[in-house]
Design a protein around this motif. Structure first.
Motif, short mmCIF file in Angstrom:
data_model
loop_
_atom_site.label_atom_id
_atom_site.label_comp_id
_atom_site.label_asym_id
_atom_site.label_seq_id
_atom_site.Cartn_x
_atom_site.Cartn_y
_atom_site.Cartn_z
N LYS A 139 0.83 -1.20 0.00
CA LYS A 139 0.00 0.00 0.00
C LYS A 139 0.87 1.26 0.00
N LEU A 140 1.92 1.26 0.84
CA LEU A 140 2.81 2.41 0.87
C LEU A 140 3.50 2.61 -0.48
N ALA A 141 3.92 1.52 -1.09
CA ALA A 141 4.60 1.61 -2.38
C ALA A 141 3.69 2.22 -3.45
N THR A 142 2.40 1.90 -3.41
CA THR A 142 1.49 2.45 -4.42
C THR A 142 1.15 3.91 -4.14
N MET A 143 1.31 4.36 -2.91
CA MET A 143 1.02 5.76 -2.57
C MET A 143 2.12 6.71 -3.00
N LEU A 144 3.33 6.21 -3.11
CA LEU A 144 4.47 7.07 -3.43
C LEU A 144 4.58 7.29 -4.93
N THR A 163 8.53 8.60 -9.43
CA THR A 163 9.64 9.40 -9.95
C THR A 163 10.60 9.86 -8.86
N ARG A 164 10.09 10.33 -7.74
CA ARG A 164 10.96 10.86 -6.69
C ARG A 164 11.48 9.80 -5.73
N TYR A 165 10.70 8.77 -5.49
CA TYR A 165 11.04 7.80 -4.45
C TYR A 165 11.21 6.39 -5.01
N GLN A 166 11.84 6.30 -6.15
CA GLN A 166 11.99 5.01 -6.83
C GLN A 166 12.66 3.96 -5.94
N MET A 167 13.73 4.32 -5.26
CA MET A 167 14.44 3.34 -4.42
C MET A 167 13.59 2.91 -3.22
N LEU A 168 12.85 3.84 -2.62
CA LEU A 168 11.98 3.50 -1.50
C LEU A 168 10.85 2.58 -1.96
N VAL A 169 10.28 2.86 -3.11
CA VAL A 169 9.24 2.00 -3.66
C VAL A 169 9.79 0.60 -3.91
N ASP A 191 8.53 -2.81 -2.12
CA ASP A 191 8.11 -3.96 -2.91
C ASP A 191 8.88 -5.22 -2.52
N MET A 192 10.19 -5.08 -2.34
CA MET A 192 11.01 -6.24 -1.97
C MET A 192 10.68 -6.70 -0.54
N THR A 193 10.35 -5.78 0.34
CA THR A 193 9.93 -6.13 1.70
C THR A 193 8.64 -6.95 1.65
N ALA A 194 7.72 -6.51 0.81
CA ALA A 194 6.45 -7.23 0.67
C ALA A 194 6.68 -8.64 0.11
#
Length: 64
Positions: free
Chosen positions: A20-25, A28-34, A38-41
């Protein structure tokens, strides 16, 4: 088994929340966090599936 069930629920909750957090970000700006979310999920779901298989194997009677 109650504790193991809680672990499975927690792992699946972590996976769901991370997705859910990954889809909210904005990607473009937070590619590494996304990517990290995703990998955590994926890892949480993988661990939950592995624990689930182990639980089934532990409760399956041995075959002759």
């Amino acid at each position: 088994m109650g504790e193991a069930a809680n672990d499975l629920r927690m792992l699946r909750y972590v996976a769901e929340t991370a997705r859910k957090l990954a889809t909210m970000l904005p990607r473009t700006r937070y590619q590494m966090l996304v990517y990290f979310l995703d990998m955590t999920a994926v890892e949480a779901e993988s661990l939950a599936a592995e624990q689930d298989r182990r639980g089934l194997e532990a409760h399956t009677p041995p075959r002759d």
